[in-house]
Scaffold this active site. Structure first.
Site, short mmCIF file in Angstrom:
data_model
loop_
_atom_site.label_atom_id
_atom_site.label_comp_id
_atom_site.label_asym_id
_atom_site.label_seq_id
_atom_site.Cartn_x
_atom_site.Cartn_y
_atom_site.Cartn_z
N LYS A 71 0.86 -1.18 0.00
CA LYS A 71 0.00 0.00 0.00
C LYS A 71 0.90 1.24 0.00
O LYS A 71 1.48 1.60 1.02
CB LYS A 71 -0.91 0.07 1.23
CG LYS A 71 -1.94 1.23 1.11
CD LYS A 71 -2.43 1.75 2.46
CE LYS A 71 -1.55 2.83 3.01
NZ LYS A 71 -1.57 4.11 2.22
N GLU B 202 10.22 2.27 10.25
CA GLU B 202 11.18 3.35 10.00
C GLU B 202 10.39 4.64 10.11
O GLU B 202 9.57 4.94 9.25
CB GLU B 202 11.84 3.18 8.63
CG GLU B 202 13.12 3.99 8.48
CD GLU B 202 12.87 5.39 7.99
OE1 GLU B 202 12.90 6.33 8.83
OE2 GLU B 202 12.64 5.56 6.79
N CYS C 5 13.19 12.11 6.55
CA CYS C 5 13.16 11.72 7.96
C CYS C 5 14.53 11.86 8.63
O CYS C 5 14.62 12.04 9.84
CB CYS C 5 12.65 10.29 8.11
SG CYS C 5 13.53 9.10 7.08
N GLU D 104 9.40 16.96 14.73
CA GLU D 104 9.80 16.83 13.33
C GLU D 104 8.93 17.76 12.49
O GLU D 104 7.71 17.60 12.43
CB GLU D 104 9.65 15.39 12.87
CG GLU D 104 10.18 15.14 11.48
CD GLU D 104 10.07 13.68 11.07
OE1 GLU D 104 11.01 13.19 10.43
OE2 GLU D 104 9.05 13.05 11.39
#
Length: 476
Positions: free
Chosen positions: A172, A247, A281, A381
């Site tokens: 997906k 992750e 990231c 973040e």
């Protein structure tokens, strides 16, 4: 190129969704739709998982040589369709054409080559020191859920090791950037991936992602994305005790030690933070500078930010493009406002679009000075071109600040003495440490500590994540 945007790929064929619902895919630079994709449901997931289960036994029995041949075939088709891949990522992500050509599309080959080297060297059967037979066997049908920011990068980091290990799978991709996944599906089909080994269902996390995480017939979920979503996937997977590899996010420190070439280190660090419009990231978003050099470092960083061009992704060059979506734009704007409200000094950039732009999710490259590590912009973040600059008094404090984060994906160290940098690297709680602008090679493990996730992607570690370990004792 005409992609089958209204269908899913299940059991080696393109099929219609059970209950058609369409979602527009927008070009982030224009905010205009470039495609409509079908959105799946739990029923579509059931069909894809059933196909993966039917194909598992036969694919798990293939030899290493057969799987190496399959990876070689995938590489050949990918190379031929390379320019298509770069262009489709540019359109749906808004990454500039040059970045798509030299990085976004290139990782599809780089990671494949890393997995080939690892697979060639990998022993799936060995005798341990105690004399038992140790087998590495494919874990089973797997669910793969990938993000939008480096889309083919994460697809390759999941699909290829699953194939190398002998697993079947359901993918997906992100509904924001699904077109590259459809193209990759065509590449896999043309390369001869057997029916049922690879399946694709488009959709959102609430309907398709959750159905995969909860599915009793998937042995593993491999997810890349936000820490919030990773938590939900882990909870959804708990009832079936499936393996979950994650992750997730990062807030990576960039420690510029006082013996580094300050101008080079600062300029390189700012450009790296802004690469891919900050949507990475592992971006070095916290720049730690010795107090004695801090004022000059802020001047240098501001100069780079003010000189950073923001422009049309279709144009060649090293400018940055837009953010991926309205939601991402709003989030970044809110965090820039928060930085100002909490007392950080705005050295460059700030809220709003760059001058002369009135559409597209473009943002101003932004640098904050006078940041303390307890500010929101140093903790959360941001996922945009926003740098927080933090002073430190000595090396001990630099290490403490670097490790004072809930994340632990990557870290960066700049020094005139590589041995000194390596000593600091050993004290950093992060899965990857980059010294003096170097990068982790294809085939080396990618992943992090703490809220940045678990498991490792790339090379031998990536293949091993898709394997179960079986010990077989034998009579003397």
């Amino acid at each position: 190129m005409t992609l089958k945007t209204g269908q899913f790929y299940i059991d080696g064929t393109w099929v219609d969704p059970v209950s058609p619902q369409m979602l527009p895919v927008l070009n982030p630079a224009t905010e205009e739709p470039i495609a409509q994709i079908a959105m799946g449901s739990a029923v579509d997931v059931d069909a894809a998982v059933a196909a993966a289960n039917r194909a598992f036994d036969s694919f798990a029995a293939t030899t290493k040589a057969e799987r190496l041949d399959l990876l070689a075939a995938i590489r050949a088709v990918y190379e031929r369709r390379y320019d298509e891949m770069a262009d489709v990522i540019r359109q749906e992500l808004g990454a500039p054409a040059s970045l798509c050509q030299r990085a976004q599309a290139a990782v599809g080959i780089g990671h494949l080559d890393g997995f080939v080297r690892a697979l060639e060297a990998m022993a799936f059967e060995e005798i341990n020191a105690e004399g038992d037979l140790i087998l590495r066997e494919p874990i089973g049908p797997c669910g793969l859920i990938t993000p939008w920011n480096w889309p083919i990068n994460q697809i390759a980091l999941k699909v290829l090791p699953a194939l190398a290990a002998g697993c079947t799978m359901v993918l997906k991709p992100s509904e924001l950037t699904p077109l590259n996944a459809l193209l990759y599906t065509e590449i896999l089909h043309e390369a001869g991936v057997p029916p049922g080994v690879f399946n694709l269902v488009n959709g959102d996390g609430l309907n398709v992602g959750a159905a995969m995480s909860r599915h009793p017939d998937l042995a593993m979920i491999s997810f890349t994305g936000s820490t919030r979503a990773g938590t939900a996937i882990t909870q959804d997977s708990a009832a079936t005790i499936k393996r979950v590899t994650l992750e997730l996010g990062g807030k990576s420190p960039n420690i510029i030690l006082d013996d580094a070439d300050l101008e080079d280190a600062v300029k390189r660090g700012v450009r790296h933070c802004f690469q891919n419009t900050g949507q990475s990231c592992n971006a070095p978003t916290r720049m730690l500078v010795a107090a004695s050099q801090y004022d000059r470092a802020m001047e240098l960083a501001a100069e780079v930010a003010k000189a950073t061009q923001v422009g049309d992704p279709a144009a060649e060059g090293r400018h940055i493009g837009p953010l991926v979506s309205q939601m991402q734009y709003d989030k970044v704007q809110a965090l820039i406002e928060t930085g100002i409200a909490e007392g950080a000094t705005l050295l460059a950039g700030g809220p709003g679009r760059p001058e002369g732009m009135n559409r597209g999710y473009f943002v101003r490259p932004t640098v904050f000075g006078d940041v303390s590590n307890d500010m929101t912009i140093a903790r959360e973040e941001i996922f945009g071109p926003v740098l927080a600059m933090i002073p430190y008094t000595d090396e001990e404090e630099a290490v403490r600040i670097a490790n004072d984060t809930p994340y632990g994906l990557a870290a960066y160290i700049q020094s005139g003495d590589v041995d000194r940098a390596l000593c600091v690297a050993r004290r950093i709680r992060a899965g990857m440490v980059h010294v003096n602008g170097s990068d982790i090679a294809f085939g080396s493990p990618f992943g992090g500590y703490k809220l940045s996730g678990n498991g490792r992607e790339g090379g031998a570690c990536g293949i091993e994540d898709f394997c179960e370990i079986k010990a077989v004792s034998r009579p003397a």
